[in-house]
Scaffold this active site. Structure first.
Site, mmCIF file in Angstrom:
data_model
loop_
_atom_site.group_PDB
_atom_site.id
_atom_site.type_symbol
_atom_site.label_atom_id
_atom_site.label_comp_id
_atom_site.label_asym_id
_atom_site.label_seq_id
_atom_site.Cartn_x
_atom_site.Cartn_y
_atom_site.Cartn_z
ATOM 1 C CB VAL A 1 -1.135 -0.429 0.769
ATOM 2 C CG1 VAL A 1 -2.236 -1.336 1.430
ATOM 3 C CG2 VAL A 1 0.056 -0.178 2.398
ATOM 4 C CE1 TYR B 1 1.151 1.535 14.755
ATOM 5 C CE2 TYR B 1 0.922 2.074 17.079
ATOM 6 C CZ TYR B 1 0.361 1.831 16.549
ATOM 7 O OH TYR B 1 -0.804 1.272 16.006
#
Length: 276
Positions: A64, A157
């Site tokens: 992706v 993250y």
């Protein structure tokens, strides 16, 4: 169990963890499911399981972080199944564990942001292009409570997940005109392999100790004491995928046992409380 009968759904990162749970739930509800992942063997094994149980499933290798591959994923899905009604942008990776911000070299920044954020943005855009011309649809982006609550560690993250939440709200506003709903699920304390996949061999033991310590702390802070599962997140995704949520867009739904609501207040036994 036919809430998604006749619907076509893509689940990125669908071969394991939360993505797998969503794929299994959607297939059980009658959807034709396209599992997109870079883990080919796991993806093909899941397709075999779903089809043997009477479901309709297909696997497509997709990174992706590559916009061309995301576009091809949507195009091949529409070509194979005749449409696309639900897009679940779930694929994600963790940034490596460091001893603290001072030790963070940020060398994984581009990779984490490309997979976690660019993958969600490209998936939303390309799915919505089709949905806008075919009566609308539902886009479900997977964030994290790490994007809602600040905390130390894995800062890249956390930043990527916070960005997903803001992007989801922006896209929901822009795409509402086309009857495309865009929502975000923010799981918390759901055991998945995402942290383990970011560790090197020499970090593995340290990672296991870190995870055990963090999960123990999260259990203490979580109002609901039972452990969350991928199935819990899948139930939330099912709600957002169906007409039951037809008037819902731009929300962030924590699936976290109440963690972001606030810390548990530990009450002393009555015998130990001071007199009023």
């Amino acid at each position: 169990m036919t809430e998604l009968a006749g619907k076509v759904a893509i689940i990125t990162g669908g071969s394991s963890g939360i993505g797998r749970g969503i794929a299994e739930r959607f297939a059980a509800e009658g959807a034709a499911v396209v599992i997109a992942d870079v883990r080919d063997e796991d993806g093909e094994d899941l397709v075999a399981e779903l089809t043997s149980a009477g479901g309709t499933a297909h696997f497509r290798h997709t990174d992706v972080g590559d916009q061309a591959q995301v576009r091809e994923l949507v195009e091949t899905t529409v070509s194979a199944f005749g449409g696309l009604h639900v897009m679940v942008n779930n694929a994600g990776i963790s940034s490596p564990l460091r001893k603290g911000l001072f030790h963070e070299d940020l060398e994984e920044f581009d990779r984490v942001m490309r997979v976690n954020l660019l993958g969600v943005m490209a998936g939303t855009r390309d799915a919505a292009r089709h949905m806008a011309e075919h009566g609308g649809g539902s886009v479900i982006n997977l964030g994290s409570i790490g994007g809602i609550q600040a905390g130390g560690g894995v800062s890249t993250y956390r930043a990527s997940k916070a960005a997903i939440i803001h992007f989801t709200k922006c896209a929901a506003i822009e795409l509402a005109h086309y009857e495309v709903r865009v929502n975000c699920i923010a799981p918390g304390n759901i055991p998945t392999p995402i942290l383990a996949s970011s560790a090197t061999a020499e970090d593995r033991e340290r990672l296991e100790r870190f995870e055990a310590r963090i999960r123990a702390q999260m259990r203490d802070d979580r109002p609901l004491k039972r452990e969350g599962t991928a199935d819990d997140v899948a139930e939330a995704a099912l709600y957002l995928a169906t007409d039951r949520s037809r008037y819902v867009t731009g929300i962030v739904l924590p699936v976290d046992g109440g963690t972001v609501a606030g810390k548990v207040i530990v009450r002393k036994p009555a015998a130990e409380r001071p007199s009023p």
